[in-house]
Design an enzyme around this catalytic site. Structure first.
Site, PDB file in Angstrom:
ATOM      1  N   ASP A  18       0.775  -1.006   0.173  1.00 21.63           N
ATOM      2  CA  ASP A  18      -0.192  -0.203  -0.043  1.00 21.63           C
ATOM      3  C   ASP A  18       0.827   1.251   0.005  1.00 21.63           C
ATOM      4  OD1 ASP A  18      -3.015   0.840   1.632  1.00 21.63           O
ATOM      5  OD2 ASP A  18      -1.649   2.155   0.835  1.00 21.63           O
ATOM      6  N   ASP A 116      -3.622   2.409  -5.389  1.00 24.54           N
ATOM      7  CA  ASP A 116      -2.414   2.406  -4.660  1.00 24.54           C
ATOM      8  C   ASP A 116      -1.991   1.166  -3.724  1.00 24.54           C
ATOM      9  OD1 ASP A 116      -3.782   3.091  -2.290  1.00 24.54           O
ATOM     10  OD2 ASP A 116      -2.177   3.935  -1.512  1.00 24.54           O
ATOM     11  N   GLU A 117      -3.004   0.055  -4.319  1.00 25.88           N
ATOM     12  CA  GLU A 117      -2.744  -1.281  -3.431  1.00 25.88           C
ATOM     13  C   GLU A 117      -2.780  -2.435  -4.333  1.00 25.88           C
ATOM     14  OE1 GLU A 117      -5.547  -2.218  -0.086  1.00 25.88           O
ATOM     15  OE2 GLU A 117      -6.406  -0.451  -0.837  1.00 25.88           O
TER      16      GLU A 117
HETATM   17  P1  TTP Z   1      -5.306   5.283   0.879  1.00 26.15           P
HETATM   18  O1  TTP Z   1      -4.402   3.998   0.764  1.00 26.15           O
HETATM   19  O2  TTP Z   1      -6.668   5.136   1.816  1.00 26.15           O
HETATM   20  O3  TTP Z   1      -4.655   6.525   1.676  1.00 26.15           O
HETATM   21  P2  TTP Z   1      -3.096   7.413   1.195  1.00 26.15           P
HETATM   22  O4  TTP Z   1      -2.580   6.304   0.331  1.00 26.15           O
HETATM   23  O5  TTP Z   1      -3.291   8.506   0.865  1.00 26.15           O
HETATM   24  O6  TTP Z   1      -2.383   7.125   2.789  1.00 26.15           O
HETATM   25  P3  TTP Z   1      -2.061   5.676   3.545  1.00 26.15           P
HETATM   26  O7  TTP Z   1      -0.467   6.263   3.756  1.00 26.15           O
HETATM   27  O8  TTP Z   1      -2.713   5.860   4.852  1.00 26.15           O
HETATM   28  O9  TTP Z   1      -2.155   4.657   2.730  1.00 26.15           O
HETATM   29  O10 TTP Z   1      -5.926   5.960  -0.281  1.00 26.15           O
HETATM   30  C1  TTP Z   1      -5.199   6.025  -1.640  1.00 26.15           C
HETATM   31  C2  TTP Z   1      -5.309   7.304  -2.395  1.00 26.15           C
HETATM   32  O11 TTP Z   1      -6.884   7.154  -2.676  1.00 26.15           O
HETATM   33  C3  TTP Z   1      -5.322   8.422  -1.411  1.00 26.15           C
HETATM   34  O12 TTP Z   1      -3.909   8.868  -1.687  1.00 26.15           O
HETATM   35  C4  TTP Z   1      -6.383   9.358  -2.009  1.00 26.15           C
HETATM   36  C5  TTP Z   1      -7.433   8.564  -2.534  1.00 26.15           C
HETATM   37  N1  TTP Z   1      -8.549   8.684  -1.492  1.00 26.15           N
HETATM   38  C6  TTP Z   1      -9.480   9.500  -1.916  1.00 26.15           C
HETATM   39  O13 TTP Z   1      -9.641  10.250  -2.912  1.00 26.15           O
HETATM   40  N2  TTP Z   1     -10.457   9.822  -0.885  1.00 26.15           N
HETATM   41  C7  TTP Z   1     -10.536   8.976   0.183  1.00 26.15           C
HETATM   42  O14 TTP Z   1     -11.592   8.892   1.070  1.00 26.15           O
HETATM   43  C8  TTP Z   1      -9.470   7.993   0.538  1.00 26.15           C
HETATM   44  C9  TTP Z   1      -9.592   7.166   1.936  1.00 26.15           C
HETATM   45  C10 TTP Z   1      -8.590   7.951  -0.424  1.00 26.15           C
HETATM   46 CA    CA Z   2      -2.123   4.055   0.458  1.00 27.99          CA
END
Ligand code: TTP
Ligand code: CA
Length: 363
Positions: A18, A116-117
């Site tokens: 992730d 992103d996962e």
């Molecule tokens: P996430 O993997 O949930 O968050 P992240 O990568 O920003 O942070 P983390 O380090 O905690 O993993 O989400 C991936 C992308 O998806 C994030 O960069 C932006 C988008 N996203 C949104 O647009 N709205 C949301 O509510 C969430 C949770 C994510």
């Molecule tokens: Ca993420």
């Protein structure tokens, strides 16, 4: 009593990756002057009067209490001097493709589950130390080639790998070997299980179930009366014995609702109200099943049976009614040409294959 950890003939090793604060990190990589600063990606804050929400933010911004999905006006109050940027989706989709290409190059079964996962089934490596070496190499390659950091979890099951990747964010690498599986899971709050949202958490709390240990030990018959058949999959997850596969293709299931008007209509208010009702209804179905979707499809059948459909894939999974409703209205605007409508429909698809219920359905 702790449940036995059931092993198949060959131990599985699942890697979950992730990306850290993904959209914000991509922006910070493209503009080095932003590094080390609180960066918020989302709607325009308009000096605190803006509407809309935070998509994500850098870890520096998280130190001020800013989080994804928070109203942008609240983020502005928490940190007015943060750098606020609008999302640049095409740029993030490109960065995502670059990350997935690095993962794919290693030749293991790959399942991308969001922008992103991804999961990799690296069982072929045979041992957790060998898998850990690979994880370190993947982190290095992503950092060197793309300037981005990620967090990785390694575990015998998908759900545990996903939980593990979140434990030491950002930049984490968390390895849960089979013998540590239950001690890793047991003390965690049930909310850590993907698919358990606020509502299920509240029901579980009411039943006295707070930790994954509580859930694993609970009377399955009582759980089934509250959660239906998905209780079995839920308890398997809690016991660390869920064995869903890393699937290279996306799930094909969908949930949909459609309605035929009593009289064909071109009344925009009536059509919009019906779209709201359908979106609400289909999201309730999604939430009942503890699913999150990425694709919204709207269908319009005009007088004379000419049917138009239009779909949009969101940048991330959602179970949120307001998000689905907004997307459905935007799609409807694109395909409604003013003629009288006979039938209106909405379909949600591309489900998050990590969701607990999804795994029960075996998709
Ligand atoms: P996430 O993997 O949930 O968050 P992240 O990568 O920003 O942070 P983390 O380090 O905690 O993993 O989400 C991936 C992308 O998806 C994030 O960069 C932006 C988008 N996203 C949104 O647009 N709205 C949301 O509510 C969430 C949770 C994510
Ligand atoms: Ca993420």
């Amino acid at each position: 009593m702790e449940p036995d950890i059931v092993q198949g003939t060959s131990p599985r090793i699942i890697l979950h990756l992730d990306m850290d604060s993904f959209y914000a990190s991509v922006e910070m990589q493209d503009r080095p002057e932003l590094r080390g600063k609180p960066v918020v990606i989302g709607a325009d804050p308009k000096q605190g009067k803006g509407r809309g929400v935070v998509a994500t933010c850098s870890y520096e911004a998280r130190a001020f209490g800013i989080r994804s999905a928070m109203p942008i006006s609240q983020a502005f109050v928490l940190c007015p001097h943060a750098v606020f940027l609008p999302p640049d989706f095409p740029r993030y989709v490109k960065a995502s493709a670059d990350v997935m290409a690095i993962l794919k190059a290693h030749g293991f079964p790959l399942q991308q589950v969001s922008i992103d996962e991804a999961f990799l089934d690296v069982s072929r490596l045979g041992t957790f130390p060998a898998a850990t070496d690979l994880a370190v190499r993947i982190k290095d390659t992503i950092l060197t080639h793309l300037g981005l950091t990620c967090s990785i979890g390694l575990a015998p099951t998908k759900v545990v790998a996903k939980i593990a990747s979140d434990v030491h964010k950002p930049g984490g690498l968390t390895v849960v070997e089979p013998e540590n599986l239950f001690s890793f899971l047991a003390p965690m709050p049930v909310r850590k299980i993907p698919g358990i949202g606020k509502k299920s958490e509240a029901v579980l709390f009411e039943m006295g179930i707070r930790t994954i240990r509580d859930l694993a030990a609970y009377d399955i018959q009582v759980l089934i009366t509250r959660f239906g058949r998905s209780a079995i999959a839920l308890q398997d997850i809690a016991a660390g014995i869920e064995r869903s596969e890393v699937e290279e293709r996306e799930g094909v299931k969908s949930v949909s609702r459609e309605t035929t008007f009593t009289d064909d209509t071109d009344d925009e208010h009536l059509i919009a109200a019906m779209m709201d009702a359908l979106a609400e209804d289909v999201c309730r179905n999604l939430s009942d099943e503890s699913l999150h979707c990425r694709t919204v499809t709207v269908k319009v059948r005009y007088q004379g049976f000419v049917t138009k459909t239009k779909a949009r894939t969101l940048p991330h999974y959602t179970g949120d009614t307001a998000t689905v409703r907004t997307c459905a209205h935007s799609l409807l605007r694109d395909i409604f040409d003013g003629r009288k409508i006979r039938l209106l429909g909405i379909r949600l698809s591309s489900f998050d294959t990590c969701d607990a219920r999804q795994m029960t359905l075996g998709v």
